[in-house]
Enzyme design. Structure first.
Site, PDB file in Angstrom:
ATOM      1  N   HIS A 270       0.891  -1.108   0.122  1.00 47.54           N
ATOM      2  CA  HIS A 270       0.121  -0.023   0.050  1.00 47.54           C
ATOM      3  C   HIS A 270       0.830   1.406   0.000  1.00 47.54           C
ATOM      4  CE1 HIS A 270      -3.156   2.766   1.078  1.00 47.54           C
ATOM      5  NE2 HIS A 270      -4.093   2.060   0.489  1.00 47.54           N
ATOM      6  N   ASP A 327      -7.983  -5.351  -0.067  1.00 43.09           N
ATOM      7  CA  ASP A 327      -8.740  -5.877  -1.201  1.00 43.09           C
ATOM      8  C   ASP A 327      -8.135  -7.404  -1.551  1.00 43.09           C
ATOM      9  OD1 ASP A 327     -10.262  -3.883  -2.165  1.00 43.09           O
ATOM     10  OD2 ASP A 327      -8.570  -2.715  -2.703  1.00 43.09           O
TER      11      ASP A 327
END
Ligand code: CMC
Length: 390
Positions: A270, A327
């Protein structure tokens, strides 16, 4: 002329001031309007979170009821939107349909819409939040060649979406409470995430004074990419491909680390969270519980869990602080709920619509607001003359 600060990927540029969402990537903190995501996930509903993001405070009982009522009154879309969706090829990806259809909504709400009027901005936001599940489910139904289901305003927001997705007119439909709970959590966790690529896109499009539906369509387009919202679909694609190829975990990890191979582990890493993604922690638990309860595609789930374990012990991933992100787990949960893969990012878009439109509203209220116009570091040819005799 002029030398500009070069910041590839805008990693250190604050493009605006915002009071909506706070992230501390090192500490793994995510707050919506000051409230920790963990507390909202436990106590709130998706529509309450929408109210909070849009208006800045949690609603009291009356405000909450009134907001839910307003949203339920805007769930239908013009019948021409159905015809518009019918015009897509049978095999169109639902995200392609969503980009087009949300953009097409601007044709219904344009001439009478004054974006300088706060009431007009508010009703645009309410329309978008209300109509997104209807449009999303229509895109899915078209893709499957199944009849569209009209919204049922007696149902809650997530229940209504679930019904429009899975019900058919020929049969009675029973809502699966496990699915509703899981979708509600996924939607709360995806509702906003400050200046991510798609939100920044919406702000940039909207900064020119563009129509809000057209601006949100640009956010949908940006979200579609596998480095952003498309990651949840890419995770399942990757796991399926690994299973099909019979590759071992060691081989997969070696490929992800190989700088000559463009392959990346989807659902890992991320830009902002460098220790852990707080959303991933919440959803990981739901993911484990759900897999125990529903069973589902066991080989795929086992592979996912093995991959998770292997990366947590691998130097490359530890050094670079690459952890499973939200996700990774949302893809697995949606698969366990039998939601088709190509709908995953559509559901992300539906959840993020409130974030996008809240930022759009905030931008229009900002006294310092100007059109977004980044500069560049020019690397092309120096000035030269057009060759004579051409
Ligand atoms: N697999 C293997 N290596 C990776 C991965 C990965 N998933 N992610 C980053 N790296 C490596 C990258 O190669 C680089 O290594 P080195 O320093 O040796 O060159 C280092 O980690 C830093 O990567 P980066 O590309 O500079 O990091 P970024 O902040 O620009 O990118 C990211 C963040 C999320 C785009 C990236 O981690 C990625 O592509 N992940 C996979 C896609 C994904 O899961 N995206 C969803 C993000 S969360 C939801 C959302 O935003 O919508």
């Amino acid at each position: 002329t002029g030398i500009f600060t070069y910041d590839p990927g805008f990693a250190t540029t604050a493009s605006c001031k915002s009071a909506i969402t706070f992230i501390d990537g090192d500490e793994g903190i995510l707050l919506y309007r000051g409230y920790p995501i963990e507390q909202l996930a436990e106590h709130s509903t998706y529509l309450e979170v929408c109210y909070l993001l849009m208006y800045g405070e949690l609603p009291n009982k009356e405000q909450g009821e009134s907001f839910n009522h307003i949203i339920s009154q805007h769930t239908m879309v013009h019948e021409n939107i159905r015809d518009f969706i019918d015009g897509f090829r049978y095999d169109a990806h639902p995200m392609a349909m969503l980009v087009g259809t949300v953009g097409a909504m601007s044709s219904f709400y344009h001439d009478s819409l004054d974006i300088n009027n706060p009431e007009h901005r508010e009703i645009s936001a309410q329309r978008l939040i209300a109509k997104m599940p209807t449009i999303a489910s229509y895109c899915y139904k078209h893709h499957r060649g199944m009849p569209f289901m009209y919204p049922d305003n007696n149902l809650g927001y997530v229940e209504n979406f679930t019904r429009m997705m899975f019900a058919v007119p020929a049969e009675d439909f029973t809502l699966n409470p496990v699915a509703v709970k899981a979708i509600e959590l996924i939607m709360i966790l995806h509702a906003d995430h400050e200046q991510n690529a798609s939100t920044s896109t919406v702000r940039l499009s909207g900064s020119s004074g563009a129509n809000p539906f057209a601006s949100i369509a640009s956010g949908v387009a940006c979200l579609w990419g596998p480095a952003h919202g498309g990651a949840n679909e890419a995770v399942i694609n990757m796991l399926d491909r690994i299973l099909y190829s019979g590759e071992t975990i060691e081989q997969v990890i070696a490929r992800a680390k190989d700088k000559n191979d463009p392959f990346r582990l989807m659902g890992f890493g991320h830009r902002v969270y460098k220790n852990f993604d707080p959303r991933a922690r919440l959803i990981q638990k739901m993911c484990y519980d759900l897999l125990k309860e529903l069973g589902g595609d066991q080989p795929l789930f086992e592979l996912a869990m093995e991959l998770e374990r292997a990366t947590l012990e691998d130097e490359y991933f530890i050094e670079r602080k690459l952890y499973p992100n939200v996700d990774f787990y949302s893809g697995i949960i949606l698969r366990a709920l039998d939601i088709p893969m190509n709908m995953f990012t559509v559901m992300f878009a539906m959840s993020r619509t409130v974030g996008w439109i809240s930022h759009w509203m905030e931008m229009h209220e900002d006294p310092e607001f100007r059109i977004g116009r980044p500069r560049q570091v020019y690397t092309g040819a120096a000035q030269r003359d057009y060759p004579s005799g051409r």
